[in-house]
Every structure is written in structure tokens, then in C-alpha cells.
Design an enzyme around this catalytic site. Sequence first.
Site, mmCIF file in Angstrom:
data_model
loop_
_atom_site.group_PDB
_atom_site.id
_atom_site.type_symbol
_atom_site.label_atom_id
_atom_site.label_comp_id
_atom_site.label_asym_id
_atom_site.label_seq_id
_atom_site.Cartn_x
_atom_site.Cartn_y
_atom_site.Cartn_z
ATOM 1 N N CYS A 98 3.399 -4.989 6.486
ATOM 2 C CA CYS A 98 2.976 -4.680 5.121
ATOM 3 C C CYS A 98 4.166 -4.199 4.288
ATOM 4 O O CYS A 98 5.253 -3.917 4.819
ATOM 5 C CB CYS A 98 1.909 -3.594 5.142
ATOM 6 S SG CYS A 98 0.326 -4.143 5.812
ATOM 7 N N HIS B 97 0.822 -1.217 0.000
ATOM 8 C CA HIS B 97 0.000 0.000 0.000
ATOM 9 C C HIS B 97 0.851 1.260 0.000
ATOM 10 O O HIS B 97 2.064 1.233 0.261
ATOM 11 C CB HIS B 97 -0.934 0.019 1.215
ATOM 12 C CG HIS B 97 -0.220 0.020 2.529
ATOM 13 N ND1 HIS B 97 0.334 1.157 3.087
ATOM 14 C CD2 HIS B 97 0.022 -0.978 3.413
ATOM 15 C CE1 HIS B 97 0.874 0.874 4.255
ATOM 16 N NE2 HIS B 97 0.705 -0.435 4.473
#
Length: 435
Positions: free
Chosen positions: A378, A360
Site C-alpha cells: 500500500c 491510507h
Amino acid sequence: MCASNAPGCGPDQARRGENELNVRPISGASVDARERGSRKLPALVLGVLLVTLTACGGGGSDSGSGSGDSKGKDAASTAETKQSEAVVAIAPKDGAKSVDTNGALRISASKGTLTQVEVKDAKGTAVSGKIAAGGASWAPATHLAAATKYTVHAVAKDAKGRVAAEDSSFTTLTPANTFIGNFTPEDGSTVGVGMPFSIRFTRGITNPEDVTKAISITTEPAVDVEGHWFGNDRLDFRPEKYWKSGTKVTVKLDLDGVEGRSGVYGKQAKTVKFTIGRNQVSVVDAKKHTMKVTQDGRTVKTIPVTTGKPGYDTWNGQMVMSQKLEVTRMNGETVGYGGEYDIKDVPHATRLTDSGTFIHGNYWGGGAFGNYNASHGCIGLQDVKGGYSKTVSAAWFFNHSMIGDVVVVKNSNDATVAADNGLNGWNMSWAKWKS
């Protein structure tokens, strides 16, 4: 004949009488005929008359006995011998209700062999099946649909080639408990080369063989596709290696009537088609803090990234994009990290695992990109708050990615991601996948 001494009977009359036939008047002959008989009719003509009248009168040794109708008996006997000895048996019986969808339909022939079997539903759709070697029986190739009326027409032939036929109809059961499968990708979609066909069932399946058999996958060009169960409620299908770009995949879900578990039947009959797009595989090196994006085997961009910091390391392994979100909220409490973070406007987020791993946009990472790992697991790409810029790395990658694309992470200090944590069955060997 008159006596020679009778009145009016002279020698001429006596001699003439010796040449006449001594017979009684034939029944049905007229008096005139008797009188004409005194005129020396040739014996041949009289013989013909006798034969003719006897035949017309129905006399003879068979007269009145009933056994004289030999032609009628022969005809009946011939008709009987023309009747086929083959006997067709159909189960369930004609008119049966609430018939089981699997195993109840059986067709057989005795004293002969089956030559034709047609089983159709109310819409005229035929049920596929096969006559066994030797022609003694027929069985459907698959289960029947629930709450459906079927008609049966079966023909058998005996040793002399004479045929016998039976027709029947019955209705299958209406289940009280049902299940369906929620699947991905969607019908008509174009997806990346790593996309499996994944179906999650609304009820736990205890008859996995029957359910697997009811799902067929064909591809163009042809490639071997195998299924693998994760637990009792998820079934994924994939080829040995990533799909070839341009492959067209057709999935037929013939679950209507399948008994997935005792007393629980499928109610889904659907065809799903999807196409494999260009090949995009992105490789993240957690030590070098880079991601190399390749399309159709050619590197198109190298992007600086940040991955999980020590203690929050990113999974290694092959991960498939399963969801794209322009913006989303990320809260540490949802993944077991308490109140460590709660970011309400994370831009350009693409899901990689069910447990919460995303690749992201990151607008708060400062100088981490390409230099050190600073995330909670992440993969972060440089972005701006609000995600409005199309020139930043996160926006470019988001716009050039599709569901089903692959992200491979290497050189992280964590283990390899589990095959069922997202659509990540590629982390299993082909032998284990098929077992």
C-alpha cells in the site's frame, strides 16, 4: 278505324279514322284517355306519352333481365378499382403470446410500399425502427421489453397511391431466468476524471454484442466513449483520455428483454447520470518516496510517503479511487500474507485495486515517510491513531480526494497493475481497449 259500311260510319267518319293512330290502349291509360284520343291529339304529344310511359314502366330490351342496372354495376366496379392492391403483413400474428423479444417482430408490404409503422407499448412509448429502402419492410432498431404488450399500426400504399392498413397486438415472453448489472458510479454523483462507467453482471454473458448495444452513453460536451469487456461478466466504458472537468455523462441501461445468454434475459431499464469534477491526479514516485498532488494541472501539495518494501512492492501504473473509508481493518490473511499484520483501525483509507492496494493513513510507520519503503504494497501517508487530526498528511489528502481521482505510481520494482484489477483500464492502450 270503322269500315265505311258499318252502321253509323259515314264517309266523314271513315276519312277521320284514316288520320287517327291505330294503336292499342296503353297499359295504365284510362278509358277517358282513349276517348279523348279520338280528338286528333298531335302525334308529337302522343310520342312523348309513349316514351314517358315506357320509361316509367321499366320496359325495353333490359326489362326483367337484371342487366338493365348498368349504373349499379358501374358503381360496384368503381369501388373495386379504388381498393388498394397493397398488402401489409405483420409477424407475430395478432394476439400472439410469449413472443421472443428479439427478431420476432417483422412488418412487410407486398404490391406496395410501407409508408407508416407505429409500434407502442402499453404506456404509449414508441419502439424506434426504420422502414427499409424501397419500403418493403420495417424492423425495430432494438430489442423489445419482456412481459410487455405491444400494439402495431402499419400503412402501405400501392402504385396508384391507394392505402391499406393493418392493426395488431401481441405480448412478449415472461422469462424464467434474468440478470441485472451492478454499476458504478452512482446516479447523481460527482466523480474524478479517471472514473469509468463500470457494470458487473449477475450472470455470465454469452451474447456480449447484444448487451453492449443495449447500453448507450452520451456526454456533454461530446466525446467518444467505448466499452471493453473483462471476462464475461464485466463491461467498462471510458474515453480515450481522462474525462474533461465538468463533463456531464448520461448512461441508458436498456437491458430489459435482452437475452444475455441462452434463456436468460435482462430485467433492467434505468438511466444513470453523473458529472465529472475537478481534475486531480496524484503521482507517487516510489524511489523518491513522494507524492505530488495536482489539481487542474497545477501542483497543490507534495506529500512524503512510503510504498511497498522489497518483496511487497507497490504496483506501477494508473489507479483509480473506487472506495473511501474513514477507518477500516486490514488483515494480511485477506490478501495472502498470512498473519503478518492485522490492524483494526487503519484511518483515511482509499481503495485503489480489487486485490487490496490502498492509499491510507499510517500511524505506526515511524520515520519511513519520505525516507524508505516499509509497507506491504500500500501507499502510506503519515497519520495519528484514531485519525482525529485534520492537519496530518493522510487527513488532508483524504478530504481533498473523491471517488474517480487518479493515483499514478512510477519507479516501483513491481509490474504495471492489471487493467481489470480495480477500475484501472487506463493502463490499456486505446487501440487495445477498443479491440
